[in-house]
Design an enzyme around this catalytic site. Structure first.
Site, PDB file in Angstrom:
ATOM      1  N   ASP A  11       0.758  -0.940  -0.004  1.00  0.00           N
ATOM      2  CA  ASP A  11       0.021  -0.034  -0.241  1.00  0.00           C
ATOM      3  C   ASP A  11       0.965   0.958  -0.069  1.00  0.00           C
ATOM      4  OD1 ASP A  11      -2.461   1.505   0.375  1.00  0.00           O
ATOM      5  OD2 ASP A  11      -1.948   1.810   2.508  1.00  0.00           O
ATOM      6  N   LEU A  12       0.432   2.185  -0.258  1.00  0.00           N
ATOM      7  CA  LEU A  12       1.288   3.762  -0.314  1.00  0.00           C
ATOM      8  C   LEU A  12       1.225   4.503   1.074  1.00  0.00           C
ATOM      9  CD1 LEU A  12       0.697   4.669  -4.069  1.00  0.00           C
ATOM     10  CD2 LEU A  12       2.742   3.731  -2.851  1.00  0.00           C
ATOM     11  N   ASP A  13      -0.252   5.044   1.227  1.00  0.00           N
ATOM     12  CA  ASP A  13      -0.369   5.726   2.387  1.00  0.00           C
ATOM     13  C   ASP A  13      -0.399   5.192   3.562  1.00  0.00           C
ATOM     14  OD1 ASP A  13      -1.107   7.779   0.141  1.00  0.00           O
ATOM     15  OD2 ASP A  13      -3.304   7.593   0.189  1.00  0.00           O
ATOM     16  N   SER A  69      -3.323   0.890  -4.255  1.00  0.00           N
ATOM     17  CA  SER A  69      -3.697   2.087  -3.496  1.00  0.00           C
ATOM     18  C   SER A  69      -4.987   2.445  -3.939  1.00  0.00           C
ATOM     19  CB  SER A  69      -2.917   3.381  -3.475  1.00  0.00           C
ATOM     20  OG  SER A  69      -3.268   4.513  -2.910  1.00  0.00           O
ATOM     21  N   ARG A  70      -6.033   2.729  -2.834  1.00  0.00           N
ATOM     22  CA  ARG A  70      -7.294   3.153  -3.158  1.00  0.00           C
ATOM     23  C   ARG A  70      -7.616   4.728  -3.106  1.00  0.00           C
ATOM     24  NH1 ARG A  70     -11.540   0.165   0.479  1.00  0.00           N
ATOM     25  NH2 ARG A  70     -10.268  -1.670   0.574  1.00  0.00           N
ATOM     26  N   LYS A 100      -9.585  -3.462  -2.918  1.00  0.00           N
ATOM     27  CA  LYS A 100      -8.225  -3.822  -2.714  1.00  0.00           C
ATOM     28  C   LYS A 100      -8.290  -5.190  -3.604  1.00  0.00           C
ATOM     29  CE  LYS A 100      -5.616  -0.906  -0.841  1.00  0.00           C
ATOM     30  NZ  LYS A 100      -4.364  -0.712  -0.431  1.00  0.00           N
ATOM     31  N   ASP A 123      -1.262  -0.896   6.042  1.00  0.00           N
ATOM     32  CA  ASP A 123      -1.387  -0.467   7.765  1.00  0.00           C
ATOM     33  C   ASP A 123      -3.047  -0.563   7.999  1.00  0.00           C
ATOM     34  OD1 ASP A 123      -2.336   2.868   7.454  1.00  0.00           O
ATOM     35  OD2 ASP A 123      -1.884   1.940   5.643  1.00  0.00           O
TER      36      ASP A 123
END
Length: 174
Positions: A11-13, A69-70, A100, A123
């Site tokens: 994931d990114l954020d 990433s959403r 996802k 996360d």
């Protein structure tokens, strides 16, 4: 002998950087004179310090990577990946709002890697729960290893647990 993953997805954020790209930074992004990425307010874009080492290590180990990433602002996420010079690490990018599950169905379609040979770092508990449903829908035959990343809330320089998670995957294959 340890069974290595054939695809690691991040994931990114709040997994690779300590913010939500669609709400906590101000576009457009640019590089400052010293090569740092900054937003339109002049704030330096920060990321978890060990991320570049992790991405480089996985690349050197020959393990393909992807991002899922959403975010509501896919263009901003892609721009940051490019400006941080991280897009070179990710063979697969599914960056758009939505489930996802859709991201991972697409990863499997495009890469040919079965879920059982993927590992996902995220996360958010809701994403972990959602991806864990893949195991149920497949009758438990192709379970994906899903790892919830510890994300420090006050001092984002302490990402040792995340590094330890990645190291454990490389060392033990779980």
């Amino acid at each position: 002998m340890t069974k290595r993953p054939k695809l690691i997805v991040f994931d990114l954020d709040y997994t690779l950087w300590p913010f939500w790209v669609d709400t906590h930074v101000d576009p457009p992004f640019r590089k400052s004179g010293d090569g740092k990425v900054i937003d339109s307010s002049g704030r330096k874009i920060k990321y978890y310090p060990d991320v570049p080492k992790i991405l480089e290590r996985l690349t050197n180990e020959g393990i393909p990577m992807g991002v899922a990433s959403r975010t509501e602002w896919p263009a901003g996420a892609r721009q940051l990946l490019k400006m941080l010079d991280w897009e070179k690490y990710f063979s697969y990018q599914e960056i758009y709002p939505g489930s996802k599950l859709t991201h991972f169905q697409r990863f499997q379609e495009v890469s040919g890697v079965p879920y059982s040979q993927m590992i996902f770092f995220d996360d958010e508990h809701r994403n972990i729960c959602e991806i864990s449903k893949l195991d149920i829908s497949l009758g438990g035959k192709e379970s994906m290893r899903v790892i919830q990343v510890y994300v420090p809330t006050s001092d984002y320089n302490d990402d040792e647990i995340f590094c330890n998670d990645v190291e454990k995957v490389l060392r033990e294959g779980k």
